[in-house]
Scaffold this motif. Structure first.
Motif, short mmCIF file in Angstrom:
data_model
loop_
_atom_site.label_atom_id
_atom_site.label_comp_id
_atom_site.label_asym_id
_atom_site.label_seq_id
_atom_site.Cartn_x
_atom_site.Cartn_y
_atom_site.Cartn_z
N GLY A 1 122.67 -6.48 1.78
CA GLY A 1 121.28 -6.15 2.06
C GLY A 1 120.64 -6.98 3.16
O GLY A 1 120.03 -6.43 4.09
N PRO A 2 120.76 -8.31 3.12
CA PRO A 2 120.13 -9.11 4.18
C PRO A 2 120.67 -8.78 5.57
O PRO A 2 119.91 -8.72 6.54
N MET B 1 119.66 4.88 -4.12
CA MET B 1 120.84 4.26 -3.52
C MET B 1 120.48 3.50 -2.25
O MET B 1 121.04 2.43 -1.97
N HIS B 2 119.53 4.03 -1.47
CA HIS B 2 119.10 3.36 -0.26
C HIS B 2 118.44 2.02 -0.60
O HIS B 2 118.73 0.99 0.02
N GLU B 3 117.56 2.03 -1.58
CA GLU B 3 116.91 0.79 -2.02
C GLU B 3 117.94 -0.19 -2.57
O GLU B 3 117.86 -1.39 -2.31
N TRP B 4 118.90 0.31 -3.33
CA TRP B 4 119.94 -0.56 -3.88
C TRP B 4 120.72 -1.22 -2.75
O TRP B 4 120.99 -2.43 -2.80
N MET C 1 119.32 7.12 2.79
CA MET C 1 117.89 7.31 3.04
C MET C 1 117.54 8.79 2.93
O MET C 1 116.47 9.15 2.46
N ARG C 2 118.45 9.66 3.32
CA ARG C 2 118.21 11.10 3.27
C ARG C 2 118.67 11.73 1.95
O ARG C 2 118.19 12.79 1.59
#
Length: 134
Positions: free
Chosen positions: A57-58, A46-49, A40-41
């Motif tokens: 992800g779930p 990569m955060h979205e992936w 995220m930082r």
């Protein structure tokens, strides 16, 4: 420089989280949460992936939103944890090591017990499903 460091730590945490899927004494969720925070930082992509990744992800989205952990995941985690701990205790040569092995087992059991259980069908749809509806 900071973003690169966040991405490196995020990647290492992601790898350790994946290892934790297969080795019961290596925690999965904390490493995945660390990877998510670092990405995220360091890298929005990569955060979205990670959040949209098919298998992990779930779990991350549900955990981060306080929705909980599926009952099947809790049961599987506890079964693997206590099986591996029992085998380790059986082969541990020193009695104090056997007792010491109980600490992570009890801690993880209490943690999973206190964590909300995700109801069947309560899983958050992924972002692709949300976009299709709009």
């Amino acid at each position: 420089m900071k973003k690169t460091l966040y991405n490196i730590v995020g990647t290492l945490a992601l790898l350790l989280g994946i290892v934790g899927i297969f080795l019961p004494l290596v925690p999965t969720t904390p490493f995945l949460l660390l990877a998510s925070a670092c990405y995220m930082r360091g890298s929005r992509r990569m955060h979205e992936w990670l959040l949209n990744q098919r298998h992990l992800g779930p779990y991350l989205r549900n955990f981060q939103q306080g929705r909980g952990i599926p009952l099947r995941a809790k049961i599987t985690a506890l079964a693997l944890l206590w099986t591996s701990l029992t085998i380790s205790m059986w082969f541990a040569p020193l009695p104090w090591v056997r007792i010491l092995l109980l600490i992570p087992g009890i801690a993880v059991t209490v943690y999973l017990y206190r964590m909300p259980t995700l109801e069947p069908g309560g899983q958050m749809p992924n972002q692709a499903d949300q976009i299709k509806r709009e």
